[in-house]
Design a protein around this motif. Structure first.
Motif, mmCIF file in Angstrom:
data_model
loop_
_atom_site.group_PDB
_atom_site.id
_atom_site.type_symbol
_atom_site.label_atom_id
_atom_site.label_comp_id
_atom_site.label_asym_id
_atom_site.label_seq_id
_atom_site.Cartn_x
_atom_site.Cartn_y
_atom_site.Cartn_z
ATOM 1 N N LEU A 110 0.825 -1.208 0.000
ATOM 2 C CA LEU A 110 0.000 0.000 0.000
ATOM 3 C C LEU A 110 0.862 1.261 0.000
ATOM 4 C CD1 LEU A 110 -2.868 -1.005 2.451
ATOM 5 C CD2 LEU A 110 -3.025 -0.660 -0.012
ATOM 6 N N ASP A 111 1.977 1.252 0.722
ATOM 7 C CA ASP A 111 2.888 2.399 0.710
ATOM 8 C C ASP A 111 3.467 2.631 -0.683
ATOM 9 O OD1 ASP A 111 2.519 3.042 3.359
ATOM 10 O OD2 ASP A 111 4.267 1.901 4.056
ATOM 11 N N ARG A 112 3.850 1.546 -1.369
ATOM 12 C CA ARG A 112 4.371 1.690 -2.726
ATOM 13 C C ARG A 112 3.300 2.236 -3.670
ATOM 14 N NH1 ARG A 112 7.172 -3.595 -4.664
ATOM 15 N NH2 ARG A 112 6.446 -4.560 -2.766
ATOM 16 N N ALA A 113 2.050 1.782 -3.503
ATOM 17 C CA ALA A 113 0.961 2.286 -4.345
ATOM 18 C C ALA A 113 0.715 3.766 -4.077
ATOM 19 C CB ALA A 113 -0.308 1.479 -4.096
ATOM 20 N N ARG A 114 0.767 4.184 -2.810
ATOM 21 C CA ARG A 114 0.602 5.612 -2.482
ATOM 22 C C ARG A 114 1.713 6.449 -3.111
ATOM 23 N NH1 ARG A 114 -0.126 3.552 2.882
ATOM 24 N NH2 ARG A 114 -2.338 3.199 3.213
ATOM 25 N N GLN A 115 2.947 5.961 -3.069
ATOM 26 C CA GLN A 115 4.059 6.687 -3.668
ATOM 27 C C GLN A 115 3.890 6.795 -5.184
ATOM 28 O OE1 GLN A 115 7.483 4.537 -2.344
ATOM 29 N NE2 GLN A 115 7.378 5.338 -0.246
ATOM 30 N N ALA A 116 3.445 5.732 -5.831
ATOM 31 C CA ALA A 116 3.216 5.763 -7.274
ATOM 32 C C ALA A 116 2.085 6.735 -7.614
ATOM 33 C CB ALA A 116 2.893 4.362 -7.788
ATOM 34 N N ASP A 117 1.028 6.748 -6.812
ATOM 35 C CA ASP A 117 -0.066 7.694 -7.031
ATOM 36 C C ASP A 117 0.410 9.131 -6.878
ATOM 37 O OD1 ASP A 117 -1.801 5.646 -7.512
ATOM 38 O OD2 ASP A 117 -2.798 5.728 -5.543
ATOM 39 N N GLU A 118 1.272 9.374 -5.916
ATOM 40 C CA GLU A 118 1.800 10.722 -5.699
ATOM 41 C C GLU A 118 2.649 11.163 -6.894
ATOM 42 O OE1 GLU A 118 2.058 14.293 -4.104
ATOM 43 O OE2 GLU A 118 0.828 12.664 -3.295
ATOM 44 N N LYS A 119 3.437 10.253 -7.457
ATOM 45 C CA LYS A 119 4.228 10.582 -8.643
ATOM 46 C C LYS A 119 3.325 10.937 -9.822
ATOM 47 C CE LYS A 119 8.297 7.843 -7.521
ATOM 48 N NZ LYS A 119 9.093 6.656 -7.884
ATOM 49 N N VAL A 120 2.241 10.193 -10.001
ATOM 50 C CA VAL A 120 1.299 10.481 -11.081
ATOM 51 C C VAL A 120 0.643 11.835 -10.851
ATOM 52 C CG1 VAL A 120 -0.895 9.749 -12.108
ATOM 53 C CG2 VAL A 120 0.890 8.074 -11.668
ATOM 54 N N ARG A 121 0.265 12.142 -9.602
ATOM 55 C CA ARG A 121 -0.332 13.440 -9.281
ATOM 56 C C ARG A 121 0.632 14.581 -9.596
ATOM 57 N NH1 ARG A 121 -1.510 11.699 -4.353
ATOM 58 N NH2 ARG A 121 -3.302 10.373 -4.513
ATOM 59 N N GLU A 122 1.903 14.407 -9.227
ATOM 60 C CA GLU A 122 2.906 15.440 -9.502
ATOM 61 C C GLU A 122 3.117 15.625 -10.999
ATOM 62 O OE1 GLU A 122 6.407 14.238 -7.421
ATOM 63 O OE2 GLU A 122 5.545 14.632 -5.440
ATOM 64 N N ALA A 123 3.125 14.530 -11.758
ATOM 65 C CA ALA A 123 3.334 14.621 -13.202
ATOM 66 C C ALA A 123 2.138 15.269 -13.890
ATOM 67 C CB ALA A 123 3.589 13.233 -13.782
ATOM 68 N N SER A 124 0.953 15.090 -13.383
ATOM 69 C CA SER A 124 -0.236 15.635 -14.028
ATOM 70 C C SER A 124 -0.641 17.000 -13.485
ATOM 71 C CB SER A 124 -1.402 14.659 -13.871
ATOM 72 O OG SER A 124 -1.777 14.556 -12.505
ATOM 73 N N ALA A 125 0.145 17.573 -12.594
ATOM 74 C CA ALA A 125 -0.230 18.847 -11.965
ATOM 75 C C ALA A 125 -0.323 19.970 -12.984
ATOM 76 C CB ALA A 125 0.772 19.194 -10.869
ATOM 77 N N GLY A 126 0.596 20.096 -13.899
ATOM 78 C CA GLY A 126 0.578 21.191 -14.864
ATOM 79 C C GLY A 126 0.094 20.775 -16.229
ATOM 80 N N ALA A 127 -0.389 19.595 -16.374
ATOM 81 C CA ALA A 127 -0.784 19.081 -17.681
ATOM 82 C C ALA A 127 -2.171 19.580 -18.060
ATOM 83 C CB ALA A 127 -0.761 17.561 -17.682
#
Length: 150
Positions: A110-127
């Motif tokens: 679950l921690d790894r999934a949260r980290q992956a979700d956070e990376k996706v959120r950061e990548a899509s922030a300015g998109a």
């Protein structure tokens, strides 16, 4: 063949008796206060009982607790027979419960999934959208007026 309710009652009684005996009656230092009885299961014919336990500590303490439980098996079985009053006292087998290890593995996943979700959120922030603000085609306003005139 006993009914399931009787097997469940006997399993609950065995869990209580073994836990109390481990806490108060057995003087083995390998079975200190870090052994916890988590579950007990009895077969349908009431002949065999499986007792699940956890040990707080490292692998060395787990191995020592397993050896201590194996050596105390006879005393625990006689105590269960005395408390239960059944015709045949079930044989006891102790199994280390894998629940804490499974829970730790699930938490890591679950921690790894949260980290992956956070990376996706950061990548899509300015998109932005690929085809503009509204990617769906709408009929032209001119077409709507022509249809209304007919």
């Amino acid at each position: 063949m006993a009914d399931n309710a009787r097997a469940k009652r006997l399993a609950d009684l065995i869990r209580e008796v073994v836990a109390q005996k481990l806490q108060r009656g057995i003087k083995d230092p390998r079975l200190g206060s870090h052994v916890t009885i988590t579950d007990t299961r009895v077969t349908g014919d009431l002949r065999e009982a499986t007792i699940f336990y956890t040990v707080y500590g490292d692998d060395e303490e787990r191995a020592a607790a397993a050896a201590g439980l194996e050596s105390a098996k006879g005393v625990l079985r006689s105590e269960v027979g005395r408390a239960s009053g059944v015709k045949f006292t079930p044989t006891l087998s102790f199994v280390a419960d894998a629940l804490p290890d499974n829970a730790r593995t699930i938490e890591d996943l679950l921690d790894r999934a949260r980290q992956a979700d956070e990376k996706v959120r950061e990548a899509s922030a300015g998109a932005g959208y690929a085809a503009g603000a509204d990617p769906y085609k709408k009929p032209d306003e001119d077409d709507e007026t022509d249809d209304a005139a007919e």
